[in-house]
Design a protein around this motif. Structure first.
Motif, PDB file in Angstrom:
ATOM      1  N   ALA A  62      -1.270  -5.673   5.008  1.00  0.00           N
ATOM      2  CA  ALA A  62      -0.240  -5.464   6.020  1.00  0.00           C
ATOM      3  C   ALA A  62       0.717  -6.644   6.071  1.00  0.00           C
ATOM      4  O   ALA A  62       1.943  -6.467   6.134  1.00  0.00           O
ATOM      5  CB  ALA A  62      -0.891  -5.251   7.389  1.00  0.00           C
ATOM      6  N   HIS A  63       0.176  -7.845   6.024  1.00  0.00           N
ATOM      7  CA  HIS A  63       1.012  -9.049   6.074  1.00  0.00           C
ATOM      8  C   HIS A  63       1.943  -9.125   4.860  1.00  0.00           C
ATOM      9  O   HIS A  63       3.134  -9.408   5.005  1.00  0.00           O
ATOM     10  CB  HIS A  63       0.135 -10.299   6.146  1.00  0.00           C
ATOM     11  CG  HIS A  63       0.908 -11.563   6.142  1.00  0.00           C
ATOM     12  ND1 HIS A  63       1.644 -11.993   7.217  1.00  0.00           N
ATOM     13  CD2 HIS A  63       1.091 -12.497   5.175  1.00  0.00           C
ATOM     14  CE1 HIS A  63       2.238 -13.136   6.916  1.00  0.00           C
ATOM     15  NE2 HIS A  63       1.913 -13.455   5.683  1.00  0.00           N
ATOM     16  N   ALA A  64       1.402  -8.852   3.680  1.00  0.00           N
ATOM     17  CA  ALA A  64       2.216  -8.933   2.462  1.00  0.00           C
ATOM     18  C   ALA A  64       3.363  -7.920   2.491  1.00  0.00           C
ATOM     19  O   ALA A  64       4.510  -8.256   2.156  1.00  0.00           O
ATOM     20  CB  ALA A  64       1.337  -8.696   1.230  1.00  0.00           C
ATOM     21  N   ALA A  65       3.073  -6.705   2.916  1.00  0.00           N
ATOM     22  CA  ALA A  65       4.123  -5.676   2.975  1.00  0.00           C
ATOM     23  C   ALA A  65       5.162  -6.010   4.045  1.00  0.00           C
ATOM     24  O   ALA A  65       6.367  -5.857   3.814  1.00  0.00           O
ATOM     25  CB  ALA A  65       3.500  -4.309   3.239  1.00  0.00           C
ATOM     26  N   PHE A  73      -2.321   1.225   1.220  1.00  0.00           N
ATOM     27  CA  PHE A  73      -0.964   1.735   1.341  1.00  0.00           C
ATOM     28  C   PHE A  73      -0.478   1.364   2.736  1.00  0.00           C
ATOM     29  O   PHE A  73      -1.134   1.671   3.729  1.00  0.00           O
ATOM     30  CB  PHE A  73      -0.925   3.249   1.111  1.00  0.00           C
ATOM     31  CG  PHE A  73      -1.282   3.608  -0.303  1.00  0.00           C
ATOM     32  CD1 PHE A  73      -0.297   3.605  -1.286  1.00  0.00           C
ATOM     33  CD2 PHE A  73      -2.579   3.902  -0.658  1.00  0.00           C
ATOM     34  CE1 PHE A  73      -0.615   3.906  -2.601  1.00  0.00           C
ATOM     35  CE2 PHE A  73      -2.903   4.203  -1.968  1.00  0.00           C
ATOM     36  CZ  PHE A  73      -1.917   4.201  -2.940  1.00  0.00           C
ATOM     37  N   VAL A  74       0.654   0.677   2.785  1.00  0.00           N
ATOM     38  CA  VAL A  74       1.167   0.157   4.046  1.00  0.00           C
ATOM     39  C   VAL A  74       2.521   0.798   4.311  1.00  0.00           C
ATOM     40  O   VAL A  74       3.438   0.685   3.500  1.00  0.00           O
ATOM     41  CB  VAL A  74       1.306  -1.379   3.990  1.00  0.00           C
ATOM     42  CG1 VAL A  74       1.802  -1.908   5.329  1.00  0.00           C
ATOM     43  CG2 VAL A  74      -0.021  -2.025   3.604  1.00  0.00           C
ATOM     44  N   ARG A  75       2.600   1.461   5.449  1.00  0.00           N
ATOM     45  CA  ARG A  75       3.855   2.072   5.872  1.00  0.00           C
ATOM     46  C   ARG A  75       4.412   1.243   7.021  1.00  0.00           C
ATOM     47  O   ARG A  75       3.690   0.921   7.964  1.00  0.00           O
ATOM     48  CB  ARG A  75       3.616   3.502   6.342  1.00  0.00           C
ATOM     49  CG  ARG A  75       4.877   4.170   6.816  1.00  0.00           C
ATOM     50  CD  ARG A  75       4.608   5.599   7.220  1.00  0.00           C
ATOM     51  NE  ARG A  75       5.749   6.092   7.969  1.00  0.00           N
ATOM     52  CZ  ARG A  75       5.950   7.355   8.244  1.00  0.00           C
ATOM     53  NH1 ARG A  75       5.090   8.267   7.840  1.00  0.00           N
ATOM     54  NH2 ARG A  75       7.003   7.721   8.931  1.00  0.00           N
ATOM     55  N   ILE A  76       5.683   0.899   6.925  1.00  0.00           N
ATOM     56  CA  ILE A  76       6.323   0.090   7.956  1.00  0.00           C
ATOM     57  C   ILE A  76       7.475   0.892   8.555  1.00  0.00           C
ATOM     58  O   ILE A  76       8.386   1.311   7.847  1.00  0.00           O
ATOM     59  CB  ILE A  76       6.798  -1.250   7.384  1.00  0.00           C
ATOM     60  CG1 ILE A  76       5.579  -1.987   6.826  1.00  0.00           C
ATOM     61  CG2 ILE A  76       7.511  -2.060   8.457  1.00  0.00           C
ATOM     62  CD1 ILE A  76       5.849  -3.299   6.204  1.00  0.00           C
ATOM     63  N   VAL A 125      -0.507  -2.021  -2.014  1.00  0.00           N
ATOM     64  CA  VAL A 125      -0.890  -3.424  -1.998  1.00  0.00           C
ATOM     65  C   VAL A 125      -2.343  -3.540  -2.448  1.00  0.00           C
ATOM     66  O   VAL A 125      -3.193  -2.738  -2.050  1.00  0.00           O
ATOM     67  CB  VAL A 125      -0.723  -4.031  -0.583  1.00  0.00           C
ATOM     68  CG1 VAL A 125      -1.026  -5.517  -0.587  1.00  0.00           C
ATOM     69  CG2 VAL A 125       0.680  -3.783  -0.051  1.00  0.00           C
ATOM     70  N   SER A 126      -2.624  -4.553  -3.265  1.00  0.00           N
ATOM     71  CA  SER A 126      -3.995  -4.790  -3.721  1.00  0.00           C
ATOM     72  C   SER A 126      -4.825  -5.387  -2.581  1.00  0.00           C
ATOM     73  O   SER A 126      -4.269  -5.940  -1.627  1.00  0.00           O
ATOM     74  CB  SER A 126      -3.990  -5.747  -4.914  1.00  0.00           C
ATOM     75  OG  SER A 126      -3.711  -7.064  -4.475  1.00  0.00           O
ATOM     76  N   PRO A 127      -6.156  -5.330  -2.682  1.00  0.00           N
ATOM     77  CA  PRO A 127      -7.004  -5.941  -1.653  1.00  0.00           C
ATOM     78  C   PRO A 127      -6.797  -7.460  -1.535  1.00  0.00           C
ATOM     79  O   PRO A 127      -7.103  -8.047  -0.511  1.00  0.00           O
ATOM     80  CB  PRO A 127      -8.426  -5.626  -2.109  1.00  0.00           C
ATOM     81  CG  PRO A 127      -8.290  -4.410  -2.965  1.00  0.00           C
ATOM     82  CD  PRO A 127      -6.942  -4.544  -3.631  1.00  0.00           C
ATOM     83  N   GLU A 128      -6.238  -8.072  -2.567  1.00  0.00           N
ATOM     84  CA  GLU A 128      -5.972  -9.513  -2.539  1.00  0.00           C
ATOM     85  C   GLU A 128      -4.649  -9.838  -1.844  1.00  0.00           C
ATOM     86  O   GLU A 128      -4.296 -11.005  -1.707  1.00  0.00           O
ATOM     87  CB  GLU A 128      -5.943 -10.089  -3.964  1.00  0.00           C
ATOM     88  CG  GLU A 128      -7.274 -10.016  -4.684  1.00  0.00           C
ATOM     89  CD  GLU A 128      -7.568  -8.629  -5.239  1.00  0.00           C
ATOM     90  OE1 GLU A 128      -6.620  -7.878  -5.588  1.00  0.00           O
ATOM     91  OE2 GLU A 128      -8.761  -8.283  -5.313  1.00  0.00           O
ATOM     92  N   GLY A 129      -3.893  -8.825  -1.439  1.00  0.00           N
ATOM     93  CA  GLY A 129      -2.628  -9.034  -0.742  1.00  0.00           C
ATOM     94  C   GLY A 129      -1.422  -9.098  -1.655  1.00  0.00           C
ATOM     95  O   GLY A 129      -0.349  -9.510  -1.230  1.00  0.00           O
TER      96      GLY A 129
END
Length: 143
Positions: A63-66, A101-104, A129-133
Motif C-alpha cells: 500500500a505504501h509503495a503504490a 493489488f492496490v487500488r487508490i 506490488v510484490s510482497p517486498e513492496g
C-alpha cells in the motif's frame, strides 16, 4: 442537440464501462459467461479486487509503495493541496496468487469537498506490488 438525460446516460455508461455484453465474453460449462483473464504487462489482473480484512506487513508495504507512486506523479505545485495528498486518498489492498493489488481512489470528501464529488472519470489507479513492496506494474488503462 443532446438532451440532458441523454448526456447523463452516456456519462454513466462511460463510468460503468459500457453496456453489459459489449465485452468479449467466454462461455462457461454451466451456461453462464465469464470474462477471459485480463493479462497486461505480464500480470494477470483481478476482475474484481477483493479487499483484505486485515493487513499484514507485506500488504502495508504494498500500500505504501503504490501510494508513493501515485503521489509522485502529481505536479509539485499540488503538494500542499489536501486533495492531492495521502489524506485525500483511499487505499484498497487485495492479494491474489502471491501478488498484492492496490487500488487508490481519490476521496475529495476527506478534504472538505461535498460527499460524492468526483474530480474526473476513471480517476482511480491500480497497481501490482510484490510482497517486498516493489511496484511491478501499473494497470495500463484504468479498469
Amino acid at each position: 442537440m443532446l438532451k440532458p438525460h441523454h448526456v447523463l446516460l452516456c456519462v454513466s455508461l462511460l463510468q460503468d464501462g459500457g453496456v453489459e455484453g459489449s465485452r468479449t465474453d467466454v462461455a462457461v460449462k454451466d451456461g453462464g459467461t465469464a470474462r477471459p483473464p485480463n493479462i497486461a504487462e505480464g500480470i494477470q489482473w483481478p476482475a474484481d479486487l477483493q479487499p483484505l480484512a486485515t493487513l499484514d506487513g507485506p500488504a502495508v508495504l504494498a500500500a505504501h509503495a503504490a501510494l508513493q507512486r501515485v503521489l509522485s506523479r502529481y505536479p509539485k505545485e499540488y503538494a500542499k493541496s489536501c486533495t492531492y495528498s495521502a489524506k485525500g486518498m483511499e487505499v484498497i489492498v487485495g492479494e491474489e496468487r502471491g501478488t498484492y493489488f492496490v487500488r487508490i481512489n481519490p476521496r475529495p470528501d476527506k478534504c472538505g469537498w461535498a460527499p460524492g464529488t468526483v474530480l474526473g472519470f476513471d480517476v482511480f489507479e491500480l497497481y501490482a506490488v510484490s510482497p517486498e513492496g516493489k511496484v511491478l506494474a501499473r494497470y495500463p488503462a484504468m479498469p
